[in-house]
Design a protein around this motif. Structure first.
Motif, PDB file in Angstrom:
ATOM      1  N   ASP A   1       0.810  -1.218   0.000  1.00 39.08           N
ATOM      2  CA  ASP A   1       0.000   0.000   0.000  1.00 39.08           C
ATOM      3  C   ASP A   1       0.845   1.270   0.000  1.00 39.08           C
ATOM      4  O   ASP A   1       0.340   2.357   0.160  1.00 39.08           O
ATOM      5  CB  ASP A   1      -1.018  -0.012   1.143  1.00 39.08           C
ATOM      6  CG  ASP A   1      -0.374  -0.054   2.508  1.00 39.08           C
ATOM      7  OD1 ASP A   1       0.842   0.145   2.591  1.00 39.08           O
ATOM      8  OD2 ASP A   1      -1.101  -0.278   3.490  1.00 39.08           O
TER       9      ASP A   1
ATOM     10  N   THR B   1      -3.772  -6.661   6.550  1.00 38.24           N
ATOM     11  CA  THR B   1      -3.809  -7.908   5.782  1.00 38.24           C
ATOM     12  C   THR B   1      -5.252  -8.283   5.452  1.00 38.24           C
ATOM     13  O   THR B   1      -5.581  -8.586   4.294  1.00 38.24           O
ATOM     14  CB  THR B   1      -3.167  -9.054   6.612  1.00 38.24           C
ATOM     15  OG1 THR B   1      -1.805  -8.726   6.848  1.00 38.24           O
ATOM     16  CG2 THR B   1      -3.285 -10.386   5.912  1.00 38.24           C
TER      17      THR B   1
ATOM     18  N   THR C   1     -11.418  -4.038  16.158  1.00 42.30           N
ATOM     19  CA  THR C   1     -11.291  -2.589  15.901  1.00 42.30           C
ATOM     20  C   THR C   1     -11.304  -2.377  14.392  1.00 42.30           C
ATOM     21  O   THR C   1     -10.555  -3.060  13.680  1.00 42.30           O
ATOM     22  CB  THR C   1      -9.947  -2.057  16.458  1.00 42.30           C
ATOM     23  OG1 THR C   1      -9.821  -2.483  17.814  1.00 42.30           O
ATOM     24  CG2 THR C   1      -9.872  -0.545  16.390  1.00 42.30           C
TER      25      THR C   1
HETATM   26  P1  NDP Z   1      -2.415  -6.413  12.540  1.00 44.33           P
HETATM   27  O1  NDP Z   1      -1.662  -6.639  13.790  1.00 44.33           O
HETATM   28  O2  NDP Z   1      -2.398  -5.085  11.939  1.00 44.33           O
HETATM   29  O3  NDP Z   1      -3.933  -6.823  12.720  1.00 44.33           O
HETATM   30  C1  NDP Z   1      -4.334  -7.870  13.530  1.00 44.33           C
HETATM   31  C2  NDP Z   1      -5.839  -7.861  13.609  1.00 44.33           C
HETATM   32  O4  NDP Z   1      -6.289  -8.928  14.420  1.00 44.33           O
HETATM   33  C3  NDP Z   1      -6.379  -6.576  14.218  1.00 44.33           C
HETATM   34  O5  NDP Z   1      -7.518  -6.195  13.515  1.00 44.33           O
HETATM   35  C4  NDP Z   1      -6.723  -7.023  15.642  1.00 44.33           C
HETATM   36  O6  NDP Z   1      -7.688  -6.236  16.275  1.00 44.33           O
HETATM   37  C5  NDP Z   1      -7.242  -8.412  15.347  1.00 44.33           C
HETATM   38  N1  NDP Z   1      -7.335  -9.263  16.528  1.00 44.33           N
HETATM   39  C6  NDP Z   1      -6.332  -9.652  17.348  1.00 44.33           C
HETATM   40  N2  NDP Z   1      -6.811 -10.418  18.343  1.00 44.33           N
HETATM   41  C7  NDP Z   1      -8.145 -10.514  18.154  1.00 44.33           C
HETATM   42  C8  NDP Z   1      -9.191 -11.167  18.856  1.00 44.33           C
HETATM   43  N3  NDP Z   1      -8.942 -11.839  19.977  1.00 44.33           N
HETATM   44  N4  NDP Z   1     -10.448 -11.074  18.355  1.00 44.33           N
HETATM   45  C9  NDP Z   1     -10.694 -10.370  17.235  1.00 44.33           C
HETATM   46  N5  NDP Z   1      -9.737  -9.715  16.538  1.00 44.33           N
HETATM   47  C10 NDP Z   1      -8.486  -9.795  16.994  1.00 44.33           C
HETATM   48  O7  NDP Z   1      -1.870  -7.518  11.492  1.00 44.33           O
HETATM   49  P2  NDP Z   1      -1.899  -7.492   9.892  1.00 44.33           P
HETATM   50  O8  NDP Z   1      -1.367  -8.801   9.449  1.00 44.33           O
HETATM   51  O9  NDP Z   1      -3.200  -7.054   9.383  1.00 44.33           O
HETATM   52  O10 NDP Z   1      -0.871  -6.363   9.521  1.00 44.33           O
HETATM   53  C11 NDP Z   1       0.408  -6.327  10.119  1.00 44.33           C
HETATM   54  C12 NDP Z   1       1.257  -5.299   9.445  1.00 44.33           C
HETATM   55  O11 NDP Z   1       1.748  -5.809   8.221  1.00 44.33           O
HETATM   56  C13 NDP Z   1       0.569  -4.007   9.064  1.00 44.33           C
HETATM   57  O12 NDP Z   1       0.386  -3.141  10.119  1.00 44.33           O
HETATM   58  C14 NDP Z   1       1.520  -3.476   8.046  1.00 44.33           C
HETATM   59  O13 NDP Z   1       2.606  -2.841   8.652  1.00 44.33           O
HETATM   60  C15 NDP Z   1       1.978  -4.746   7.355  1.00 44.33           C
HETATM   61  N6  NDP Z   1       1.204  -4.907   6.121  1.00 44.33           N
HETATM   62  C16 NDP Z   1       1.564  -4.107   5.101  1.00 44.33           C
HETATM   63  C17 NDP Z   1       0.891  -4.147   3.945  1.00 44.33           C
HETATM   64  C18 NDP Z   1       1.347  -3.239   2.883  1.00 44.33           C
HETATM   65  O14 NDP Z   1       0.579  -2.905   2.047  1.00 44.33           O
HETATM   66  N7  NDP Z   1       2.599  -2.790   2.848  1.00 44.33           N
HETATM   67  C19 NDP Z   1      -0.250  -5.028   3.730  1.00 44.33           C
HETATM   68  C20 NDP Z   1      -0.545  -5.870   4.869  1.00 44.33           C
HETATM   69  C21 NDP Z   1       0.162  -5.786   6.030  1.00 44.33           C
HETATM   70  P3  NDP Z   1      -7.248  -4.910  17.096  1.00 44.33           P
HETATM   71  O15 NDP Z   1      -6.999  -3.867  16.061  1.00 44.33           O
HETATM   72  O16 NDP Z   1      -8.393  -4.626  17.965  1.00 44.33           O
HETATM   73  O17 NDP Z   1      -6.005  -5.253  17.855  1.00 44.33           O
END
Ligand code: NDP
Length: 606
Positions: A121, A258, A279
């Motif tokens: 992104d 993701t 969230t």
């Molecule tokens: P994240 O850590 O950003 O997201 C994890 C998700 O899981 C959050 O929505 C979190 O909610 C949710 N979650 C965790 N525990 C629970 C639970 N018990 N019940 C329900 N939901 C839960 O991981 P991602 O893999 O999405 O992304 C990680 C990073 O990877 C990004 O921040 C980015 O830096 C990188 N990335 C980059 C991309 C790019 O385009 N360059 C594309 C994809 C990823 P909550 O928010 O409430 O904690």
């Protein structure tokens, strides 16, 4: 409406279409209901009975004889960091380089994250490194994962980094050999090789994590983590076409960056999809496009570095007339400059600048919330998808198909109102007393960030006098420039800890790579063999990190929990273990002037 906001709005002529005081109250309320006592402890390691979640689904395992040889530089990690280290070392004339990588090829995060829709992104024209060196122009403005992974392999070929590589190899330990002044590196393949220097680029998001909710082990359906996508089960590829899901009920837990990218594909192909949200992500316009040949024709030599630096200057809060990338990342900073340049004679105090920044942030996030309300037809669902926090509290997302997916009749958003799902059963997921029966459960729950470095890298280092790095850093990370740690000579850490961080992460890694190759060249050119941080320089840098972290701590303390703020606990220690708290622009300048000075200040060379 609070007076301080009114005063700055009036002074700057900003017309407010919202009540900042009420919004702030809502933000605090949303944060408070998410802060948990267990913080990062709410997650469990993908080890033991959960180790299969990180098996490599992409290659056939190889066998090979163990290695007991000697190389000049070992680079651990074959993602952009390791590749950039390799490339810059080659440019500096280093011939003997061995890359060690857990995966079956180069790519790092792009090797592992092959989920449908995986895409970067950040604009490909600045994200993909070494474009001019490789004479390559990305096909689209925001590149998809296969193109990025192919680019990592092209870098490997261009700089002959495949020559001596060890794929499917995990480092298990590193020990400093005092007599020979070399590192002995052991691996899970029985290797016991030696290296004069080691560069470690293990990646900041290399270890998938799972929530520690009860029952994951009981689920009888199919399950995997997004970073090990099981196409044997779903069918299709990174581009979609998940035909294996046509008769499947699927649940996905997590709605981070993701999930935002893979949910549109799941929604398109699954018979039924339940999205469990804790969230909402902030999801702004993507607006991808193929690269324009006319634009390419106009590029002048040096364009790539200039564009990368322009972006970084913008997101570091710099004020400049041109915004080359001009996208959602730079928007908020562009608005800040625009607001100030409306009235160039206006003088704002530091405090007023902070308030103006906050107002612009409120306005930006109002736009994002309005977008959800406009696109998503069911207003209760739209409301649940609205993010109430400041834009950079969490990774901002940009996607044009994510929100419309919630208009599909087969897709249900299960909003857990900040609490997360209750538990997993043999048949599915439970929230609020209701069991959602599914055939497949996908964890989009992210990666370990705040845990100890050696736990994330999977090995420990034994330095001078038998001291373990885990022991030294157990009291708090201690480095010079995030790269050298006293007692661990000739070892260079690449990454974000005590180092500059920018959203365009390969840029930061390239600055690390240039710096370490400069140092290694200087040491070897002067016929020395050992380089190590002095105690004084390290102590001084740690103080800089702690001091600067305090500035960011206030911002993060007010944020909703996530890995950016140590799950709502941005305390003193995570400040010390975090990134350099000034701008990355400033950090890169610190490294550049250190090199220009030419004295190797703070390093002991022998
Ligand atoms: P994240 O850590 O950003 O997201 C994890 C998700 O899981 C959050 O929505 C979190 O909610 C949710 N979650 C965790 N525990 C629970 C639970 N018990 N019940 C329900 N939901 C839960 O991981 P991602 O893999 O999405 O992304 C990680 C990073 O990877 C990004 O921040 C980015 O830096 C990188 N990335 C980059 C991309 C790019 O385009 N360059 C594309 C994809 C990823 P909550 O928010 O409430 O904690």
């Amino acid at each position: 409406m609070s007076d301080k906001y009114m005063a700055v709005a009036e002074k700057t002529g900003m017309k407010l279409k919202f009540d900042p005081g009420a919004l702030l109250e809502k933000y605090n309320h949303e944060r408070d209901k998410r802060v948990r006592e267990d913080g990062s402890g709410q997650y469990r390691e993908t080890s033991g009975q959960f180790a299969h979640f990180i098996d490599d689904p992409y290659v056939e395992p190889i066998t090979r004889e163990p290695l007991f040889d000697d190389v000049e530089v070992v680079v651990i990690g074959g993602g952009f960091g390791g590749l950039l280290a390799g490339a810059r070392l080659r440019e500096a004339g280093v011939k003997s380089i061995r890359m060690i990588e857990k995966g079956g090829d180069f790519g790092g995060t792009w090797y592992w994250n092959r989920y449908p829709g995986a895409q970067c992104d950040i604009e490909a024209y600045i994200y993909m490194p070494l474009l001019e060196e490789l004479n390559y122009i990305p096909r689209e403005r925001y590149a998809h994962a296969p193109e990025i992974m192919a680019h990592t392999q092209a870098i490997g070929r261009k700089y002959n980094l495949y020559d001596d590589v060890c794929f499917q190899t995990e480092v298990t330990g590193m020990q400093w050999d005092e007599k020979e002044s070399k590192w002995i590196i052991t691996t899970d393949r029985g290797d016991r090789m030696k290296a004069r220097f080691v560069a470690m680029s293990n990646g900041p998001l290399n270890k998938p994590k799972l929530p520690s909710m009860t029952g994951i082990e009981n689920f009888k359906g199919h399950t995997f983590h997004t970073s090990r996508w099981d196409y044997n089960y779903t069918g299709g590829t990174c581009e979609g076409n998940l035909t294996g899901l046509a008769d499947k009920r699927v649940a996905i837990i997590g709605t981070g960056a993701t999930a935002v990218q893979c949910i549109p594909h799941l929604g398109e192909w699954a018979k039924e999809l339940f999205v469990f949200q804790r969230t909402p992500s902030s999801c702004d316009v993507r607006n991808n496009a193929p690269t324009s040949p006319e634009w390419v024709k106009k590029l002048q030599p040096g364009w790539h570095k200039k564009r990368i630096e322009n972006f970084n200057f913008m997101v570091s809060g710099g004020d400049q007339p041109d915004d080359d990338s001009g996208d959602g990342w730079t928007d908020i900073f562009r608005n800040m400059s625009a607001q100030q340049s409306k009235n160039p004679d206006l003088v704002l105090s530091k405090e007023e600048e902070g308030i103006l920044n906050e107002l612009i942030d409120f306005a930006k996030m109002e736009e994002v919330r309005t977008r959800a309300a406009t696109i998503v037809k069911d207003q209760a669902t739209a409301e649940a998808l609205k993010p109430y926090y400041r834009q950079f509290c969490k990774r901002p997302c940009f996607h044009d198909d994510y929100l419309p997916t919630f208009n599909r009749p087969n897709v249900t958003l299960v909003d857990t109102r900040g609490q997360g799902v209750d538990r997993i059963t043999e048949k599915g997921v439970v929230f609020d007393g209701k069991e959602y029966e599914v055939d497949c459960l996908i964890f989009a729950t992210g990666f370990e960030v705040g845990t100890d470095y050696t736990r994330r890298s999977g090995y420990d280092l034994i330095g001078r006098g038998g001291q373990a790095l885990s022991e030294k850093w157990g009291k708090g990370v201690a480095t010079l420039h995030g790269m050298h740690s006293r007692g661990f000579p000739n070892c260079f850490v690449m990454g974000t800890m005590q180092s500059g961080f920018t959203a365009n992460f390969p840029h930061a890694l390239d600055e690390n790579a240039k710096h370490l190759s400069h140092i290694i060249k200087k040491v070897t050119d002067s016929n020395h063999t050992v380089v190590e941080a002095s105690q004084e320089a390290e102590d001084e840098w740690v103080q800089v990190i702690i001091r600067k972290a305090k500035l960011g701590l206030r911002f993060y303390a007010e944020c909703t929990p996530g890995y950016y703020n140590n799950e709502g606990k941005p305390g003193e220690r995570s400040g010390q273990n975090g990134q350099y708290g000034g701008s990355s622009e400033d950090f890169f300048k610190i490294l550049q002037s250190w090199r220009d000075e030419g004295q190797m200040r703070g390093l002991e060379v022998s």
